[in-house]
Write a protein that holds these residues in place. Structure first.
Motif, PDB file in Angstrom:
ATOM      1  N   LEU A   1       0.824  -1.211   0.000  1.00  0.00           N
ATOM      2  CA  LEU A   1       0.000   0.000   0.000  1.00  0.00           C
ATOM      3  C   LEU A   1       0.858   1.261   0.000  1.00  0.00           C
ATOM      4  O   LEU A   1       0.618   2.191  -0.779  1.00  0.00           O
ATOM      5  N   ALA A   2       1.838   1.300   0.885  1.00  0.00           N
ATOM      6  CA  ALA A   2       2.652   2.508   1.026  1.00  0.00           C
ATOM      7  C   ALA A   2       3.469   2.777  -0.234  1.00  0.00           C
ATOM      8  O   ALA A   2       3.713   3.937  -0.579  1.00  0.00           O
ATOM      9  N   MET A   3       3.897   1.727  -0.932  1.00  0.00           N
ATOM     10  CA  MET A   3       4.693   1.919  -2.145  1.00  0.00           C
ATOM     11  C   MET A   3       3.856   2.470  -3.297  1.00  0.00           C
ATOM     12  O   MET A   3       4.354   3.193  -4.157  1.00  0.00           O
ATOM     13  N   ASP A   4       2.566   2.136  -3.317  1.00  0.00           N
ATOM     14  CA  ASP A   4       1.669   2.623  -4.374  1.00  0.00           C
ATOM     15  C   ASP A   4       1.088   3.965  -3.936  1.00  0.00           C
ATOM     16  O   ASP A   4       0.190   4.029  -3.091  1.00  0.00           O
ATOM     17  N   LYS A   5       1.595   5.059  -4.496  1.00  0.00           N
ATOM     18  CA  LYS A   5       1.214   6.398  -4.028  1.00  0.00           C
ATOM     19  C   LYS A   5      -0.278   6.671  -4.185  1.00  0.00           C
ATOM     20  O   LYS A   5      -0.903   7.274  -3.309  1.00  0.00           O
ATOM     21  N   ALA A   6      -0.861   6.234  -5.288  1.00  0.00           N
ATOM     22  CA  ALA A   6      -2.281   6.502  -5.507  1.00  0.00           C
ATOM     23  C   ALA A   6      -3.152   5.768  -4.498  1.00  0.00           C
ATOM     24  O   ALA A   6      -4.066   6.348  -3.905  1.00  0.00           O
ATOM     25  N   LYS A   7      -2.872   4.490  -4.274  1.00  0.00           N
ATOM     26  CA  LYS A   7      -3.679   3.700  -3.339  1.00  0.00           C
ATOM     27  C   LYS A   7      -3.479   4.170  -1.902  1.00  0.00           C
ATOM     28  O   LYS A   7      -4.438   4.256  -1.126  1.00  0.00           O
ATOM     29  N   SER A   8      -2.247   4.485  -1.540  1.00  0.00           N
ATOM     30  CA  SER A   8      -1.999   4.926  -0.164  1.00  0.00           C
ATOM     31  C   SER A   8      -2.658   6.279   0.090  1.00  0.00           C
ATOM     32  O   SER A   8      -3.201   6.513   1.175  1.00  0.00           O
ATOM     33  N   LYS A   9      -2.651   7.173  -0.900  1.00  0.00           N
ATOM     34  CA  LYS A   9      -3.314   8.466  -0.723  1.00  0.00           C
ATOM     35  C   LYS A   9      -4.810   8.289  -0.481  1.00  0.00           C
ATOM     36  O   LYS A   9      -5.403   8.997   0.336  1.00  0.00           O
TER      37      LYS A   9
END
Length: 327
Positions: A98-106
């Motif tokens: 999650l944290a690596m994927d900027k769009a999903k984490s946002k």
């Protein structure tokens, strides 16, 4: 009296295939040296495609994951370690991915009430044709770290950065484009769910890029940040909220921007495996709170070992136990 990690075998994962390999090699070497000073038997593992086979042969008690970037920080290696049943440091599979994927984490952070920048994902070829929002704005890969592939588009720029459509671009087909938030560059380490302190970063080049992060003298770190008390507390609170919302554990670092003129603060991203190089922010913050580098490495290792179900590493040092050292 024996050293805290005497009799324990720690495999330090370093290097790897990502664009952040060189930084990981430095982080891993520093952590491996600290673990040896603490009495551990240390195996330095340059992580490659044969990682499962190598670790099966080594049979370590715990893995210290010092990898940075895709594959080592995005849930992939974490999944291998889960399958092998080896306790490991830092975040688990889901939080890492999650944290690596900027769009999903946002999206997750915004749902949890954490202030994040606007913007969104765009196909890199479409984003290169014309401005998708009025400058200034920031263009970055959706799943990279260490400011790799990041461009700041200033007011008055004739067009978007053409580097994102260059033949040597290897950072994915979609880019994250966000409005640029003026003001202070901040970092907050979170340890055991609690913020350590707030660092103000003053890059010598005007932009906190890869060279500013890792080059000698590339930036000045001011601890604690020169901010009003309410802003310092807000930075800590947002970082703790983000750590919890993504399901993180161990030590993370949140990057934020603070518009001190308009009193606006946004959280940019959460780094689940903060750098452990000589110029890295979390070790520097820990030191400012009286926690030495070796104590920090010991706590991270103990935390992983305890979560792995093997019980707490017997320790005679100040950093022993499952709770974080006093900060």
């Amino acid at each position: 009296m024996s050293l805290p990690l005497t009799g324990h075998h720690v495999a330090v994962l370093l290097g790897g295939p990502s664009s952040e390999r060189e930084v990981s090699l430095v982080s891993g070497a520093a952590c491996a040296d600290a673990l040896e000073r603490l009495g551990a038997k240390v195996s330095r593992v340059d992580a490659g495609a044969d990682i499962a086979q190598v670790l099966t042969g080594l049979k370590p008690d715990v893995c210290f994951n010092a990898l940075h970037g895709p594959w080592g920080e995005d849930g992939c290696v974490q999944g291998v370690l889960e399958t092998l049943g080896i306790p490991y440091t830092h975040c688990g599979v889901l939080a890492s991915a999650l944290a690596m994927d900027k769009a999903k984490s946002k999206a997750v952070l915004a749902a949890a009430g954490v202030a994040v920048p606007g913007g969104g994902l765009y196909n890199r070829f479409e984003a290169a044709k014309a401005h998708v929002m009025p400058p200034p704005y920031v263009v970055k890969p959706n799943a990279e770290g260490s400011s790799v592939g990041v461009f700041l588009v200033f007011e008055g720029a004739n067009g978007p950065p053409q580097e994102i459509v260059a033949p040597d671009w290897t950072y994915g087909e979609e880019v994250m484009i966000e409005p640029y938030v003026r003001g202070l560059e901040l970092a907050v380490g979170v340890m055991d769910g609690k913020a350590i302190t707030v660092t103000e970063i003053v890059p010598k080049t005007g932009f906190y890029d890869y060279e500013s992060k890792y080059g000698e003298g590339g930036s000045e770190h001011i601890v604690p940040a020169r901010m009003p008390p309410h802003a310092l507390e807000k930075a800590k609170k947002l970082s703790e909220m983000a750590h919890a919302a993504l399901g993180c554990r161990g030590v993370t670092r949140s990057d934020l921007r603070y518009d001190d003129i308009n009193d606006i603060m946004v959280l940019l991203e959460v780094n689940t495996q903060p750098g452990m190089t000589p110029t890295s922010l979390v070790p520097e913050q820990a030191a400012a709170q009286g926690v030495s580098f070796d104590q920090l490495v010991l706590w991270i290792t103990e935390d992983a070992y305890a979560r792995g179900g093997a019980g707490r590493i017997a320790s005679s040092g100040e950093a022993s136990g499952q709770s974080a050292p006093e900060r």
